[in-house]
Design a protein around this motif. Sequence first.
Motif, PDB file in Angstrom:
ATOM      1  N   LEU A  78      39.103 -30.491 -73.077  1.00 14.34           N
ATOM      2  CA  LEU A  78      38.147 -31.501 -72.320  1.00 14.34           C
ATOM      3  C   LEU A  78      37.418 -30.454 -71.271  1.00 14.34           C
ATOM      4  O   LEU A  78      36.254 -30.833 -71.276  1.00 14.34           O
ATOM      5  CB  LEU A  78      39.007 -32.444 -71.375  1.00 14.34           C
ATOM      6  N   ILE A  79      38.087 -29.428 -70.746  1.00 10.45           N
ATOM      7  CA  ILE A  79      37.331 -28.520 -69.923  1.00 10.45           C
ATOM      8  C   ILE A  79      36.185 -27.643 -70.564  1.00 10.45           C
ATOM      9  O   ILE A  79      35.215 -27.766 -70.125  1.00 10.45           O
ATOM     10  CB  ILE A  79      38.253 -27.487 -69.313  1.00 10.45           C
ATOM     11  N   LEU A  80      36.417 -27.606 -71.921  1.00  5.93           N
ATOM     12  CA  LEU A  80      35.448 -26.727 -72.672  1.00  5.93           C
ATOM     13  C   LEU A  80      34.315 -27.632 -73.015  1.00  5.93           C
ATOM     14  O   LEU A  80      33.257 -27.361 -72.947  1.00  5.93           O
ATOM     15  CB  LEU A  80      36.026 -26.160 -73.976  1.00  5.93           C
ATOM     16  N   ALA A  81      34.652 -29.038 -73.324  1.00  3.75           N
ATOM     17  CA  ALA A  81      33.466 -29.906 -73.698  1.00  3.75           C
ATOM     18  C   ALA A  81      32.637 -30.475 -72.487  1.00  3.75           C
ATOM     19  O   ALA A  81      31.564 -30.704 -72.677  1.00  3.75           O
ATOM     20  CB  ALA A  81      34.211 -31.122 -74.424  1.00  3.75           C
ATOM     21  N   THR A  82      33.404 -30.171 -71.345  1.00  3.01           N
ATOM     22  CA  THR A  82      32.566 -30.539 -69.948  1.00  3.01           C
ATOM     23  C   THR A  82      31.951 -29.492 -69.105  1.00  3.01           C
ATOM     24  O   THR A  82      31.336 -29.669 -68.150  1.00  3.01           O
ATOM     25  CB  THR A  82      33.241 -31.440 -69.210  1.00  3.01           C
ATOM     26  N   LEU A  83      31.985 -28.028 -69.808  1.00  7.46           N
ATOM     27  CA  LEU A  83      31.374 -27.061 -68.940  1.00  7.46           C
ATOM     28  C   LEU A  83      29.939 -27.312 -68.956  1.00  7.46           C
ATOM     29  O   LEU A  83      29.160 -27.774 -69.620  1.00  7.46           O
ATOM     30  CB  LEU A  83      31.666 -25.885 -69.969  1.00  7.46           C
ATOM     31  N   PRO A  84      29.534 -26.984 -67.596  1.00  6.22           N
ATOM     32  CA  PRO A  84      28.158 -27.155 -67.357  1.00  6.22           C
ATOM     33  C   PRO A  84      27.325 -26.230 -68.162  1.00  6.22           C
ATOM     34  O   PRO A  84      27.812 -25.160 -68.358  1.00  6.22           O
ATOM     35  CB  PRO A  84      28.048 -27.076 -65.886  1.00  6.22           C
ATOM     36  N   GLY A  85      26.040 -26.291 -68.499  1.00  2.00           N
ATOM     37  CA  GLY A  85      25.290 -25.651 -69.263  1.00  2.00           C
ATOM     38  C   GLY A  85      24.072 -25.081 -68.305  1.00  2.00           C
ATOM     39  O   GLY A  85      24.712 -25.018 -67.136  1.00  2.00           O
ATOM     40  N   ASP A  86      23.075 -24.900 -68.850  1.00  2.00           N
ATOM     41  CA  ASP A  86      21.821 -24.169 -67.809  1.00  2.00           C
ATOM     42  C   ASP A  86      21.523 -25.271 -66.986  1.00  2.00           C
ATOM     43  O   ASP A  86      20.578 -25.036 -66.172  1.00  2.00           O
ATOM     44  CB  ASP A  86      20.712 -23.878 -68.565  1.00  2.00           C
ATOM     45  N   GLU A  87      21.817 -26.524 -67.027  1.00  2.00           N
ATOM     46  CA  GLU A  87      21.506 -27.551 -65.935  1.00  2.00           C
ATOM     47  C   GLU A  87      21.786 -27.028 -64.374  1.00  2.00           C
ATOM     48  O   GLU A  87      21.297 -27.646 -63.565  1.00  2.00           O
ATOM     49  CB  GLU A  87      21.902 -28.893 -66.212  1.00  2.00           C
ATOM     50  N   LEU A  88      23.017 -26.003 -64.310  1.00  2.00           N
ATOM     51  CA  LEU A  88      23.463 -25.741 -63.295  1.00  2.00           C
ATOM     52  C   LEU A  88      23.115 -23.994 -63.181  1.00  2.00           C
ATOM     53  O   LEU A  88      23.131 -23.432 -64.052  1.00  2.00           O
ATOM     54  CB  LEU A  88      25.005 -25.665 -63.186  1.00  2.00           C
ATOM     55  N   PRO A  89      22.746 -23.687 -61.987  1.00  2.00           N
ATOM     56  CA  PRO A  89      22.767 -22.124 -61.891  1.00  2.00           C
ATOM     57  C   PRO A  89      23.875 -21.504 -61.970  1.00  2.00           C
ATOM     58  O   PRO A  89      24.982 -22.125 -61.870  1.00  2.00           O
ATOM     59  CB  PRO A  89      22.065 -22.019 -60.396  1.00  2.00           C
ATOM     60  N   GLU A  90      24.038 -20.256 -62.238  1.00  2.00           N
ATOM     61  CA  GLU A  90      25.033 -19.444 -62.764  1.00  2.00           C
ATOM     62  C   GLU A  90      26.277 -19.354 -61.482  1.00  2.00           C
ATOM     63  O   GLU A  90      27.398 -19.826 -61.914  1.00  2.00           O
ATOM     64  CB  GLU A  90      24.614 -18.227 -62.871  1.00  2.00           C
ATOM     65  N   PRO A  91      25.961 -19.340 -60.189  1.00  2.00           N
ATOM     66  CA  PRO A  91      26.973 -19.329 -59.331  1.00  2.00           C
ATOM     67  C   PRO A  91      27.731 -20.837 -59.046  1.00  2.00           C
ATOM     68  O   PRO A  91      28.933 -20.995 -58.932  1.00  2.00           O
ATOM     69  CB  PRO A  91      26.170 -19.058 -57.782  1.00  2.00           C
ATOM     70  N   ALA A  92      26.961 -21.875 -59.442  1.00  2.00           N
ATOM     71  CA  ALA A  92      27.354 -23.109 -59.317  1.00  2.00           C
ATOM     72  C   ALA A  92      28.480 -23.364 -60.648  1.00  2.00           C
ATOM     73  O   ALA A  92      29.277 -24.196 -60.628  1.00  2.00           O
ATOM     74  CB  ALA A  92      26.318 -24.436 -59.434  1.00  2.00           C
ATOM     75  N   ARG A  93      28.102 -22.785 -61.751  1.00  2.00           N
ATOM     76  CA  ARG A  93      28.812 -22.838 -63.219  1.00  2.00           C
ATOM     77  C   ARG A  93      30.230 -22.223 -62.795  1.00  2.00           C
ATOM     78  O   ARG A  93      31.159 -22.527 -63.093  1.00  2.00           O
ATOM     79  CB  ARG A  93      28.106 -22.138 -64.254  1.00  2.00           C
ATOM     80  N   ARG A  94      30.100 -20.877 -62.213  1.00  2.00           N
ATOM     81  CA  ARG A  94      31.471 -20.217 -61.843  1.00  2.00           C
ATOM     82  C   ARG A  94      32.197 -21.090 -60.880  1.00  2.00           C
ATOM     83  O   ARG A  94      33.197 -21.056 -61.242  1.00  2.00           O
ATOM     84  CB  ARG A  94      31.018 -18.882 -60.976  1.00  2.00           C
ATOM     85  N   ARG A  95      31.512 -21.762 -59.711  1.00  2.00           N
ATOM     86  CA  ARG A  95      32.400 -22.475 -58.785  1.00  2.00           C
ATOM     87  C   ARG A  95      33.025 -23.654 -59.664  1.00  2.00           C
ATOM     88  O   ARG A  95      34.279 -24.068 -59.393  1.00  2.00           O
ATOM     89  CB  ARG A  95      31.487 -23.054 -57.849  1.00  2.00           C
ATOM     90  N   TRP A  96      32.352 -24.307 -60.650  1.00  2.00           N
ATOM     91  CA  TRP A  96      32.704 -25.687 -61.519  1.00  2.00           C
ATOM     92  C   TRP A  96      33.857 -24.779 -62.238  1.00  2.00           C
ATOM     93  O   TRP A  96      34.991 -25.487 -62.317  1.00  2.00           O
ATOM     94  CB  TRP A  96      31.688 -25.947 -62.413  1.00  2.00           C
ATOM     95  N   LEU A  97      33.860 -23.907 -63.049  1.00  2.00           N
ATOM     96  CA  LEU A  97      35.020 -23.290 -63.817  1.00  2.00           C
ATOM     97  C   LEU A  97      36.170 -23.135 -62.848  1.00  2.00           C
ATOM     98  O   LEU A  97      37.283 -23.385 -62.859  1.00  2.00           O
ATOM     99  CB  LEU A  97      34.843 -22.175 -64.441  1.00  2.00           C
ATOM    100  N   ARG A  98      36.014 -22.178 -61.701  1.00  6.57           N
ATOM    101  CA  ARG A  98      37.057 -22.134 -60.701  1.00  6.57           C
ATOM    102  C   ARG A  98      37.826 -23.346 -60.218  1.00  6.57           C
ATOM    103  O   ARG A  98      38.926 -23.413 -60.341  1.00  6.57           O
ATOM    104  CB  ARG A  98      36.658 -21.487 -59.424  1.00  6.57           C
ATOM    105  N   LEU A  99      37.082 -24.339 -60.011  1.00 10.05           N
ATOM    106  CA  LEU A  99      37.626 -25.684 -59.598  1.00 10.05           C
ATOM    107  C   LEU A  99      38.489 -26.281 -60.693  1.00 10.05           C
ATOM    108  O   LEU A  99      39.530 -26.863 -60.510  1.00 10.05           O
ATOM    109  CB  LEU A  99      36.515 -26.686 -59.047  1.00 10.05           C
TER     110      LEU A  99
END
Length: 194
Positions: A161-182
């Motif tokens: 589920l985490i893999l399937a919901t990973l954000p793509g390029d719709e978020l900037p890289e710092p936001a993707r890192r924050r999403w993954l950390r959360l």
Amino acid sequence: MPDHAGRAPLRADAVRNRANILRAARTLIAARGEQAGMDEIAREAGVAVGTLYRHFPTKADLVGAIVAEMIERVFSALDAAVARVEAGGGALAAITDLLREISEAAGTDRAVKEALVNRADGTHPYAELDQRARDGLARLVAAAHAEGTLRDDVTTEDLVLILATLPGDELPEPARRRWLRLALRGVTREDLPD
């Protein structure tokens, strides 16, 4: 000499055309997702549209070939993570590195993101590959449970589920890192270093 499916081998120019089509499709699909048109892909590959359709009769066939390559990219990362754990490395570190690597790839290549999303439910032609992925993830989850770093209720399907919901390029890289950390914070017992 025919291949295992009884087809004649491709001529050198056909092999070259197929490679150019796949390269162009990867580039355009990475940038625009499945919205890239077949005419545009043929033009980028330097081939006639008819040549493209001889190799890939439908857009789904072409996208499937690209997605299969992306699945192999994900498997390479997964296999490396499992190998690190089996060699005595930390399971949580391997899971974290795996998710970061795939997150970075999904952020720069829409085909990776689409491969993850479209395969999350296991109801597609790549079900055997999905089982291979789930088996690898299950080994990582079991190792992380054994080392006490994942919450007791976390399952393989949670990582899917985490893999399937990973954000793509719709978020900037710092936001993707924050999403993954959360996301990781929600499944682990310990605080992760930055």
